[in-house]
Design an enzyme around this catalytic site. Structure first.
Site, PDB file in Angstrom:
ATOM      1  N   THR A  51       0.823  -1.213   0.000  1.00 57.84           N
ATOM      2  CA  THR A  51       0.000   0.000   0.000  1.00 57.84           C
ATOM      3  C   THR A  51       0.855   1.260   0.000  1.00 57.84           C
ATOM      4  OG1 THR A  51      -0.104  -0.072   2.419  1.00 57.84           O
ATOM      5  CG2 THR A  51      -1.885  -1.152   1.206  1.00 57.84           C
ATOM      6  N   GLY A  52       2.166   1.103  -0.174  1.00 59.30           N
ATOM      7  CA  GLY A  52       3.070   2.249  -0.144  1.00 59.30           C
ATOM      8  C   GLY A  52       3.118   3.000  -1.462  1.00 59.30           C
ATOM      9  N   LYS A  56       2.362   1.738  -5.349  1.00 62.67           N
ATOM     10  CA  LYS A  56       1.284   2.379  -6.101  1.00 62.67           C
ATOM     11  C   LYS A  56       1.782   2.902  -7.435  1.00 62.67           C
ATOM     12  CE  LYS A  56      -1.980   6.240  -5.740  1.00 62.67           C
ATOM     13  NZ  LYS A  56      -2.439   7.367  -4.885  1.00 62.67           N
ATOM     14  N   GLY A 224      17.468  -1.016 -14.567  1.00 64.67           N
ATOM     15  CA  GLY A 224      16.352  -1.436 -15.396  1.00 64.67           C
ATOM     16  C   GLY A 224      15.974  -0.413 -16.450  1.00 64.67           C
ATOM     17  N   HIS A 284      22.975   4.645  -7.992  1.00 67.44           N
ATOM     18  CA  HIS A 284      22.608   4.735  -9.405  1.00 67.44           C
ATOM     19  C   HIS A 284      23.804   5.098 -10.292  1.00 67.44           C
ATOM     20  CE1 HIS A 284      18.716   4.477  -7.745  1.00 67.44           C
ATOM     21  NE2 HIS A 284      18.444   5.757  -7.621  1.00 67.44           N
ATOM     22  N   TRP A 635      60.293  18.858   5.644  1.00 64.89           N
ATOM     23  CA  TRP A 635      60.464  18.143   6.906  1.00 64.89           C
ATOM     24  C   TRP A 635      59.081  17.841   7.491  1.00 64.89           C
ATOM     25  CZ3 TRP A 635      65.562  17.300   8.497  1.00 64.89           C
ATOM     26  CH2 TRP A 635      66.546  18.034   7.811  1.00 64.89           C
TER      27      TRP A 635
END
Length: 809
Positions: A51-52, A56, A224, A284, A635
């Protein structure tokens, strides 16, 4: 295959039943073949977080596309949407999402409606919270298989949930919801995969206790995207043309870019934790970089070979320094954070929303070729691309008007994998016509039709062989197919993930307190974010530096500040923004060197170790061509008791950031003798006495022309520490000391020797130094409590160089 002889036909005529038997046999074979297809088995897909927002927008559509691609090919499916939402609410949500699913443009609407209906019938919601819920799910799947007489092929669990939930879900799947013997399990994980190397290692170890490596599919959706997925096949199909071009002799630079017009509004809690580098570049853009930089396997269809070659590319990346990056933050971001997270007005975020990174690959193919990685929010356009720009070694005697687009070698030569959006609006592969005509698979890529007036990367579209996908697919649809078919090369293995974090974590740590440059956003940013490189250093082209702490109302602009000159502990103080301060100090050191060489024929410079002098060394190496290096003796002020080749060695830092870039005679370089007789800083080896003798023999009156010091948060300087008497007084010029932090053993110039110098410069940078800076400004001469307070050259000059963070907070 045997030929049928003529007389066999005659035999068949004499046996009329033979043809019937043959026909029956062929039908039975065909039925068996179809049954074999049917018996390929049943696949259950469980979408966690169904339902996230991600589910969706992309995941349900990706699962539907998988069903469209595989329906009728011998597998049966069931799709289970799962979340913590109640059953009623979850089912309502999923029903609404499923009704909005779309089919490819070339599919007949009636067929689309039919298949969507089937997919909806196969999809259901269930609440998954407890271990018992996972047991019930497994029993339901088994009951469905038994009822329909199906064989289980496998189960896919897609984790579209925050990483903190991974371990609990993984434990439940492993103990209660694995498929039976002979069936596979595929667990799909969404980023972020950790915050740094340590957290990524911990998460990987935790997941590794529940799942085998071959069962885990870490998604980077960029792999993808069609243009990105085409990089390796393109290199493979055009090997003959690219073999001689894909290297440092011909490639001028590589640009890997992702620009967004949206800002971080609504996501500031995520962004405050991760920022643009962790959100985009570490995953990515780095994945894309490896596809360009890796050696091409003989067989690019071998997942194992591709992943191994990618790992080799990771390991060839040169370590990043603070100077490898430029950072920005759009101006409205701070207010968004304060509003969304209810922060006080005094809160100011250092989170970058823009980053440009300069990467080098240390191997024979790519030595010296700059790879630019860049991403930002609130930019002037939304676009993503990979651009390989080739060197132009030609000169054309004819006027530019007479150049022919597909012949002139003077035109820019480039290959572009256009990821999407931008002026072109779709994925594409572009190859300059004066390079070669590329080969792409005609069934999936077509030539782009001419679009008069469209210019890309400085040239009209007609200057390129341009190809776009025959059918555009979103990244998640592509990846769902690869998960189903077990194609691991499109996903991130544990080994490659950790190699990426090994590369990025040191840079992220070094930038943790860096103040990003503010930019208005969109087209109004103008040239404010343009950057350029010199050697290994990246810097903004415009040296305007943003304010560190913008106050309420009309905040002062960077141009309002110049180098501030004042007094600190009764000695001259120079304060400025970091870049300006380093430039000023480098100029002063060069001026001191020139004067010393003019008067005495040589310049003796003693340098402290640690991180603060690194940008100074880099500035001297890349911007000071008039520096009298041939007459300079270098040095060390102090050294850790480690072998000189150890990364923690101060000499190693001097070597990496300065000596390998300038020509200092080797006999003028004086490392501290901390490693003698295969021992480190042993008193009996008398290393400190040896260094003191070398100084006495070569440096007139043992008075260095310039000593560069830093100041620790506890008030230490060089390797002289509070509550430790070593080196704070007495006649010994070089001493062995003990640090409260590892490595504990140190060698250091003593305070009396430092105070014999003609000039001492103390460099103090960063907000973490603000507290000690305020404290030391008030104390007197108390070197046993604060060794830095004992620095006061007896016959020379002391100058403090502080950036505004250290000085003003």
């Amino acid at each position: 295959m045997e030929h049928i002889k003529p007389h066999s036909l005659g035999q068949n005529r004499r046996c009329p039943g033979c043809w019937k038997m043959l026909t029956v046999a062929m039908c039975m074979a065909l039925v068996a073949c179809l049954q074999a297809q049917e018996l390929q088995g049943h696949v259950s897909v469980i979408l966690l977080g169904a339902t996230g927002d991600l589910a969706k927008k992309y995941l349900w559509q990706g699962l539907f596309q998988l069903y469209l691609d595989e329906v009728g090919k011998g597998y049966s499916f069931s799709f289970h949407g799962a979340a913590l939402t109640s059953t009623k609410q979850g089912q309502e949500f999923i029903t609404k999402v499923l009704e909005s699913l779309s089919c490819p443009e070339d599919m007949v609407p009636r067929r689309c409606a039919e298949l969507r209906g089937q997919f909806q019938q196969l999809s259901q919601y269930r609440r998954l919270r407890t271990n018992e819920d996972y047991m019930a799910l497994s029993k339901d799947i088994e009951a469905q298989l038994e009822h329909k007489g199906l064989r289980e092929a496998g189960r896919v669990f897609y984790f579209s949930v925050p990483p903190f939930a991974y371990a609990g879900i993984a434990r439940s799947i492993n103990s209660s919801c694995r498929p039976g013997p002979g069936a596979w399990l595929r667990v799909v994980l969404e980023k972020p995969f950790g915050h740094d190397h340590l957290s990524a290692q911990q998460l990987a170890t935790e997941l590794g206790s529940f799942f085998q490596e071959e069962e885990m599919y870490r998604v980077d959706h960029y792999l993808g995207k069609q243009a990105v997925a085409q990089i390796l096949p393109f290199r493979d199909q055009n090997r003959q043309a690219l073999d001689g071009l894909w290297n440092r002799h011909h490639v001028e630079r590589v640009e890997i870019i992702m620009k967004e017009t949206v800002d971080a509004g609504g996501r500031t809690s995520f962004y405050e934790e991760y920022g643009v580098i962790r959100d985009v570049l570490q995953n990515h853009l780095t994945e894309v970089l490896t596809l360009v930089a890796m050696e091409l396997p003989y067989n690019v269809s071998s997942s194992e070979a591709v992943l191994q070659h990618k790992l080799q590319a990771f390991r060839a990346l040169r370590g990043l320094q603070k100077g490898s990056a430029v950072l920005g933050q759009y101006q409205a971001y701070g207010e968004q954070v304060r509003r969304e997270q209810q922060k006080p007005d005094s809160f100011h975020s250092l989170t970058p929303t823009f980053a440009g990174i300069l990467v080098h690959v240390d191997n024979l193919r790519w030595e010296g070729v700059p790879f630019f990685l860049m991403s930002g929010k609130a930019m002037d356009e939304r676009v993503g691309y990979v651009r390989i720009l080739f060197r132009n070694q030609a000169y054309c005697a004819q006027n530019e008007k007479r150049w022919v687009a597909d012949q002139s070698q003077c035109l820019p030569r480039q290959i572009v994998f256009y990821i999407g959006h931008g002026e072109l609006g779709s994925p594409a592969v572009l190859v300059s016509r004066n390079l070669f005509r590329p080969s792409l698979p005609s069934e999936s890529w077509k030539e782009v039709e001419g679009r008069p007036g469209l210019h890309l990367f400085g040239r009209p579209l007609s200057d390129y062989y341009a190809y776009s996908p025959v059918r555009e697919q979103d990244a998640y649809s592509v990846l769902m197919s690869h998960i189903f078919h077990g194609r691991k090369d499109s996903f991130i293995t544990t080994e490659n993930l950790l190699a990426s974090w090994v590369f990025w974590t040191p840079l992220l740590d070094s930038l943790a307190h860096e103040v990003p440059r503010l930019y208005p956003g969109g087209a109004e940013s103008g040239h404010l974010l343009d950057f350029e490189f010199s050697g290994t250093q990246l810097r903004f082209s415009r040296q305007q530096l943003e304010q560190l702490v913008p106050g309420p109302g009309s905040a002062p602009k960077p141009s309002d500040f110049q180098v501030l000159r004042a007094k600190y502990r009764e000695s001259p103080l120079i304060s400025a923004w970091p870049e300006e301060l380093i430039a000023k100090l480098a100029d002063d050191i060069e001026a001191t060197a020139v004067r010393a060489v003019r008067r005495f024929g040589e310049f003796h410079l003693a340098l402290s170790g640690g991180s603060s002098p690194v940008p100074l060394l880099q500035q001297l190496a890349t911007r000071h061509y008039g520096f009298p290096w041939a007459h300079t003796h270098l040095w060390l002020v102090d050294e850790r008791c480690v072998p000189l080749r150890d990364p923690e060695s101060n000499f190693q830092g001097l070597q990496a950031h300065l000596l390998q870039h300038v020509r200092v005679p080797h006999y003028n370089v004086h490392p501290m003798p901390v490693h003698l007789h295969q021992r480190l800083c042993a008193e009996e080896d008398r290393g400190a006495q040896m260094y003191a003798s070398e100084i006495s023999a070569l440096v007139t009156n043992s008075s260095f022309d310039l000593v560069l010091l830093g100041m620790g948060t506890d008030g230490h300087t060089a390797s002289l520490f509070p509550q430790s008497p070593a080196g704070l007084e007495g006649t010994q010029p070089v001493v062995l000391t003990r640090s409260p932090s590892k490595p504990h053993q140190r060698m250091s110039l003593s305070l009396p020797l430092i105070n014999r110098a003609r000039k001492v410069a103390v460099l103090v940078m960063g907000r973490l130094k603000r507290e000690i800076t305020m404290l030391v400004s008030r104390v007197g001469h108390e070197p046993k409590k604060w060794p830095i307070s004992g620095v006061l050259p007896s016959s020379g000059q002391l100058v403090w160089y502080m950036d505004y963070e250290a000085f003003l907070g």
